[in-house]
Scaffold this motif. Structure first.
Motif, PDB file in Angstrom:
ATOM      1  N   ILE A 290      20.649   9.801  -2.561  1.00 60.48           N
ATOM      2  CA  ILE A 290      19.437   9.305  -1.904  1.00 60.48           C
ATOM      3  C   ILE A 290      18.629  10.453  -1.308  1.00 60.48           C
ATOM      4  O   ILE A 290      19.176  11.335  -0.626  1.00 60.48           O
ATOM      5  N   ALA A 291      17.328  10.436  -1.565  1.00 60.20           N
ATOM      6  CA  ALA A 291      16.387  11.352  -0.908  1.00 60.20           C
ATOM      7  C   ALA A 291      15.041  10.622  -0.850  1.00 60.20           C
ATOM      8  O   ALA A 291      14.937   9.461  -1.232  1.00 60.20           O
ATOM      9  N   HIS A 292      14.000  11.311  -0.379  1.00 68.50           N
ATOM     10  CA  HIS A 292      12.694  10.640  -0.341  1.00 68.50           C
ATOM     11  C   HIS A 292      11.565  11.584  -0.724  1.00 68.50           C
ATOM     12  O   HIS A 292      11.645  12.802  -0.521  1.00 68.50           O
ATOM     13  N   LEU A 293      10.517  10.982  -1.278  1.00 68.23           N
ATOM     14  CA  LEU A 293       9.370  11.706  -1.827  1.00 68.23           C
ATOM     15  C   LEU A 293       8.274  11.961  -0.803  1.00 68.23           C
ATOM     16  O   LEU A 293       7.445  12.859  -0.991  1.00 68.23           O
ATOM     17  N   ASP A 294       8.226  11.161   0.258  1.00 63.23           N
ATOM     18  CA  ASP A 294       7.109  11.223   1.201  1.00 63.23           C
ATOM     19  C   ASP A 294       7.408  12.159   2.368  1.00 63.23           C
ATOM     20  O   ASP A 294       8.554  12.569   2.596  1.00 63.23           O
TER      21      ASP A 294
ATOM     22  N   LYS B 176       0.798  -1.232   0.000  1.00 65.64           N
ATOM     23  CA  LYS B 176       0.000   0.000   0.000  1.00 65.64           C
ATOM     24  C   LYS B 176       0.831   1.283   0.000  1.00 65.64           C
ATOM     25  O   LYS B 176       0.291   2.356   0.260  1.00 65.64           O
ATOM     26  N   HIS B 177       2.119   1.198  -0.264  1.00 60.58           N
ATOM     27  CA  HIS B 177       2.975   2.376  -0.345  1.00 60.58           C
ATOM     28  C   HIS B 177       3.498   2.545  -1.763  1.00 60.58           C
ATOM     29  O   HIS B 177       3.585   1.571  -2.521  1.00 60.58           O
ATOM     30  N   ALA B 178       3.871   3.767  -2.100  1.00 65.54           N
ATOM     31  CA  ALA B 178       4.540   3.999  -3.371  1.00 65.54           C
ATOM     32  C   ALA B 178       5.934   3.377  -3.337  1.00 65.54           C
ATOM     33  O   ALA B 178       6.542   3.233  -2.273  1.00 65.54           O
ATOM     34  N   GLY B 179       6.423   3.019  -4.501  1.00 66.05           N
ATOM     35  CA  GLY B 179       7.774   2.482  -4.595  1.00 66.05           C
ATOM     36  C   GLY B 179       8.809   3.588  -4.662  1.00 66.05           C
ATOM     37  O   GLY B 179       8.602   4.688  -4.131  1.00 66.05           O
ATOM     38  N   SER B 180       9.918   3.320  -5.322  1.00 61.76           N
ATOM     39  CA  SER B 180      11.007   4.286  -5.432  1.00 61.76           C
ATOM     40  C   SER B 180      11.189   4.712  -6.882  1.00 61.76           C
ATOM     41  O   SER B 180      11.043   3.901  -7.803  1.00 61.76           O
ATOM     42  N   LEU B 181      11.519   5.986  -7.064  1.00 61.76           N
ATOM     43  CA  LEU B 181      11.861   6.515  -8.383  1.00 61.76           C
ATOM     44  C   LEU B 181      13.385   6.427  -8.520  1.00 61.76           C
ATOM     45  O   LEU B 181      14.112   6.987  -7.702  1.00 61.76           O
ATOM     46  N   ILE B 182      13.854   5.701  -9.534  1.00 63.04           N
ATOM     47  CA  ILE B 182      15.286   5.481  -9.700  1.00 63.04           C
ATOM     48  C   ILE B 182      15.731   6.071 -11.031  1.00 63.04           C
ATOM     49  O   ILE B 182      15.176   5.757 -12.092  1.00 63.04           O
ATOM     50  N   ALA B 183      16.740   6.943 -10.962  1.00 66.02           N
ATOM     51  CA  ALA B 183      17.279   7.612 -12.147  1.00 66.02           C
ATOM     52  C   ALA B 183      18.754   7.258 -12.286  1.00 66.02           C
ATOM     53  O   ALA B 183      19.513   7.364 -11.320  1.00 66.02           O
ATOM     54  N   THR B 184      19.153   6.853 -13.483  1.00 67.66           N
ATOM     55  CA  THR B 184      20.519   6.373 -13.699  1.00 67.66           C
ATOM     56  C   THR B 184      21.153   7.086 -14.884  1.00 67.66           C
ATOM     57  O   THR B 184      20.528   7.259 -15.934  1.00 67.66           O
ATOM     58  N   LYS B 185      22.403   7.482 -14.676  1.00 65.29           N
ATOM     59  CA  LYS B 185      23.184   8.106 -15.759  1.00 65.29           C
ATOM     60  C   LYS B 185      24.611   7.569 -15.666  1.00 65.29           C
ATOM     61  O   LYS B 185      25.330   7.865 -14.712  1.00 65.29           O
ATOM     62  N   THR B 186      24.992   6.736 -16.626  1.00 68.52           N
ATOM     63  CA  THR B 186      26.329   6.141 -16.654  1.00 68.52           C
ATOM     64  C   THR B 186      27.064   6.665 -17.874  1.00 68.52           C
ATOM     65  O   THR B 186      26.724   6.334 -19.011  1.00 68.52           O
ATOM     66  N   ASN B 187      28.071   7.508 -17.612  1.00 72.03           N
ATOM     67  CA  ASN B 187      28.754   8.185 -18.700  1.00 72.03           C
ATOM     68  C   ASN B 187      30.220   7.822 -18.831  1.00 72.03           C
ATOM     69  O   ASN B 187      30.818   8.039 -19.878  1.00 72.03           O
ATOM     70  N   ASN B 188      30.803   7.292 -17.755  1.00 68.78           N
ATOM     71  CA  ASN B 188      32.239   7.064 -17.757  1.00 68.78           C
ATOM     72  C   ASN B 188      32.522   5.681 -17.185  1.00 68.78           C
ATOM     73  O   ASN B 188      32.666   5.512 -15.971  1.00 68.78           O
TER      74      ASN B 188
ATOM     75  N   ASP C 229      13.178  -5.885   3.979  1.00 66.22           N
ATOM     76  CA  ASP C 229      14.012  -6.567   2.989  1.00 66.22           C
ATOM     77  C   ASP C 229      13.330  -6.591   1.624  1.00 66.22           C
ATOM     78  O   ASP C 229      13.982  -6.802   0.592  1.00 66.22           O
ATOM     79  N   ILE C 230      12.013  -6.315   1.594  1.00 68.45           N
ATOM     80  CA  ILE C 230      11.305  -6.140   0.331  1.00 68.45           C
ATOM     81  C   ILE C 230      11.225  -4.667  -0.046  1.00 68.45           C
ATOM     82  O   ILE C 230      11.563  -4.282  -1.164  1.00 68.45           O
ATOM     83  N   SER C 231      10.797  -3.815   0.901  1.00 64.09           N
ATOM     84  CA  SER C 231      10.600  -2.400   0.565  1.00 64.09           C
ATOM     85  C   SER C 231      11.907  -1.673   0.279  1.00 64.09           C
ATOM     86  O   SER C 231      11.909  -0.640  -0.383  1.00 64.09           O
ATOM     87  N   ARG C 232      13.048  -2.206   0.763  1.00 58.18           N
ATOM     88  CA  ARG C 232      14.344  -1.557   0.494  1.00 58.18           C
ATOM     89  C   ARG C 232      15.195  -2.358  -0.487  1.00 58.18           C
ATOM     90  O   ARG C 232      16.366  -2.047  -0.688  1.00 58.18           O
ATOM     91  N   LYS C 233      14.617  -3.369  -1.112  1.00 60.64           N
ATOM     92  CA  LYS C 233      15.390  -4.208  -2.020  1.00 60.64           C
ATOM     93  C   LYS C 233      15.946  -3.417  -3.205  1.00 60.64           C
ATOM     94  O   LYS C 233      17.118  -3.571  -3.572  1.00 60.64           O
ATOM     95  N   SER C 234      15.135  -2.559  -3.799  1.00 62.32           N
ATOM     96  CA  SER C 234      15.607  -1.785  -4.954  1.00 62.32           C
ATOM     97  C   SER C 234      16.773  -0.887  -4.574  1.00 62.32           C
ATOM     98  O   SER C 234      17.757  -0.774  -5.319  1.00 62.32           O
ATOM     99  N   LEU C 235      16.678  -0.253  -3.420  1.00 61.81           N
ATOM    100  CA  LEU C 235      17.755   0.617  -2.942  1.00 61.81           C
ATOM    101  C   LEU C 235      19.029  -0.189  -2.709  1.00 61.81           C
ATOM    102  O   LEU C 235      20.124   0.216  -3.125  1.00 61.81           O
ATOM    103  N   ILE C 236      18.894  -1.327  -2.063  1.00 61.96           N
ATOM    104  CA  ILE C 236      20.063  -2.156  -1.755  1.00 61.96           C
ATOM    105  C   ILE C 236      20.688  -2.711  -3.040  1.00 61.96           C
ATOM    106  O   ILE C 236      21.915  -2.713  -3.190  1.00 61.96           O
ATOM    107  N   ASP C 237      19.859  -3.139  -3.972  1.00 56.28           N
ATOM    108  CA  ASP C 237      20.390  -3.669  -5.237  1.00 56.28           C
ATOM    109  C   ASP C 237      21.194  -2.614  -5.981  1.00 56.28           C
ATOM    110  O   ASP C 237      22.277  -2.896  -6.518  1.00 56.28           O
ATOM    111  N   VAL C 238      20.676  -1.402  -6.021  1.00 56.18           N
ATOM    112  CA  VAL C 238      21.383  -0.309  -6.698  1.00 56.18           C
ATOM    113  C   VAL C 238      22.690   0.013  -5.980  1.00 56.18           C
ATOM    114  O   VAL C 238      23.721   0.266  -6.608  1.00 56.18           O
ATOM    115  N   ALA C 239      22.650   0.003  -4.660  1.00 53.01           N
ATOM    116  CA  ALA C 239      23.831   0.372  -3.876  1.00 53.01           C
ATOM    117  C   ALA C 239      25.015  -0.525  -4.185  1.00 53.01           C
ATOM    118  O   ALA C 239      26.166  -0.056  -4.209  1.00 53.01           O
ATOM    119  N   LYS C 240      24.765  -1.776  -4.430  1.00 54.34           N
ATOM    120  CA  LYS C 240      25.851  -2.733  -4.665  1.00 54.34           C
ATOM    121  C   LYS C 240      26.629  -2.436  -5.948  1.00 54.34           C
ATOM    122  O   LYS C 240      27.737  -2.952  -6.130  1.00 54.34           O
TER     123      LYS C 240
END
Length: 433
Positions: free
Chosen positions: A108-112, A86-98, A183-194
């Protein structure tokens, strides 16, 4: 000779400061020119209610930000949570140039916010004639952080430096009340962090001279006491005992006596219900219970949290609290359970090095030094979930103000310019300070 040496030293320092400012004057000029535009965006975001439980409001804030990041060349996508959360997920923006660069920044920031859709606190409002200060829901926590990120990136793009950076931005949809299990609601954040190396957190700053290099961890606990129900005239008798309310009060008192003086450790009972059939509504932060003054209570519950400096301290507190609950008053029984929520953000030498980099920038911009916030002064945040995967992490990079989480939440609008400059200069020059 000493006077000449001092004068030479001062001239040397002045030339260094001047050269550093001169090297980044294009950034400073840009943020100054865009100050009113940045504040206008802040107002737009603040005027959208995005209390954690207002899923559509949180999404609306993300959708406002999404095209701004796409225009800067980021690939932007939503990572949704399961519908049942029942919560919104995360907005993830990626820019890989180098691809050859070792520096991969996770921002990291938050929308809520903490303010629900029915809150009376809904709009951005200037509170002084000079328009130096403004109040509004999330104005520092964390919509001020979002506009800091966007305009720092705009400044880099303006001077043609953004093209050289590897940056991933995660704007979390439910930082203020993370959906469980984390471990579900922060999975996207943790996956990106790695896949990244340096974490930059844009939670608000407490003041103009501190950043965050460590954070305490957070766990919650539940205590349940039961007793023998009877008429109140017979309490303490051998075949009735003390009842559940005395039992849970005794347990809480013993916890306070044994653990309240442990440095860095805090244990707080946030809700207490006693009588008969107590029920806590965790999502709503409320509860109900039956009972009469003439009846010895047969059930009592308490729910609270533990904040700790490290996992050893957490485990020590759990051990002591568990031992205390085993020491029951006559004809009562007390149990306790724990649930870990947010891990610690440990202090590391790399975090201190990041602080020193920002300190050098800040001294050149404002002639003020930065120090680390004592960990006791701040709670957990999303950066805590991922700091262990990073080479270095630092938080509190957003603007400063007062009254976060209250209807007096206020921003010092001049701080936006400072923190935006600071961020852009850091991203442009790191690690060459």
């Amino acid at each position: 000779m000493n006077k000449y040496f001092l004068l030479a030293s001062l001239l040397s320092i002045s030339q260094y400061v001047f050269a550093d400012i001169k090297d980044n004057q294009d950034i400073i000029s840009y943020t100054k020119d865009k100050k009113n535009e940045q504040i206008s965006l802040l107002k737009e975001l603040v005027d959208i209610n995005s209390g954690t439980e207002n899923k559509q409001g949180v999404i609306a804030v993300g959708e406002k930000v999404k095209p701004l990041l796409e225009n800067l060349g980021f690939k932007v996508e939503w990572k949704e949570l399961p519908e049942g959360m029942k919560h919104a997920g995360s907005l993830i923006a990626t820019k890989t140039n180098n691809s050859s660069s070792k520096e991969k920044f996770l921002v990291i920031a938050h929308l809520d916010t903490v303010f629900p859709s029915d809150s009376s606190f809904q709009k951005f409002e200037y509170i002084d004639d000079k328009k130096k200060f403004a109040k509004g829901p999330g104005v520092i926590d964390d919509k001020g952080g979002i506009v800091t990120i966007i305009y720092a990136l705009k400044a880099l793009d303006h001077i043609n430096e953004l093209k050289n950076k590897n940056i991933t931005i995660v704007l979390v949809g439910d930082e203020e009340l993370a959906a469980k299990p984390t471990d579900i609601s922060r999975k996207s954040l943790i996956d990106v962090a790695k896949d990244n190396s340096i974490a930059l957190g844009f939670e608000f700053a407490l003041n103009d001279n501190q950043l965050i290099t460590n954070r305490r961890g957070l766990s919650e606990w539940y205590i349940n006491s039961s007793g023998k129900q009877s008429h109140s005239s017979r309490i303490f008798e051998k075949d009735v005992g003390y009842g559940a309310i005395f039992a849970i009060a005794n347990t809480l008192n013993e916890i306070q006596k044994e653990l309240s003086h442990t440095n860095g450790l805090t244990i707080n009972p946030g809700i207490l219900l006693g009588g008969s059939h107590p029920i806590e509504d965790i999502e709503q932060g409320s509860g109900k219970v039956d009972g009469k003054k003439t009846i010895v209570s047969n059930n009592a519950i308490a729910h609270g949290d533990i904040r700790y400096l490290n996992e050893n301290q957490r485990d020590y507190a759990k051990k002591i609290m568990t031992r205390i609950t085993l020491n029951n008053l006559p004809l009562t029984e007390t149990t306790i359970s724990f649930k870990d929520i947010i891990p610690t953000m440990a202090e590391t030498s790399a975090n201190k090095d990041l602080l020193e980099s920002f300190n050098q920038i800040n001294k050149n911009l404002t002639h003020k030094s930065l120090s680390a916030v004592p960990s006791n002064d701040r709670g957990g945040a999303d950066i805590s979930y991922i700091s262990k995967y990073m080479e270095g992490a630092i938080d509190g990079l957003g603007p400063w103000g007062t009254g976060a989480h209250t209807e007096k939440e206020t921003i010092d609008l001049d701080s936006l310019e400072t923190v935006t400059n600071r961020t852009a200069i850091f991203l442009k020059n790191y690690p060459n300070f």
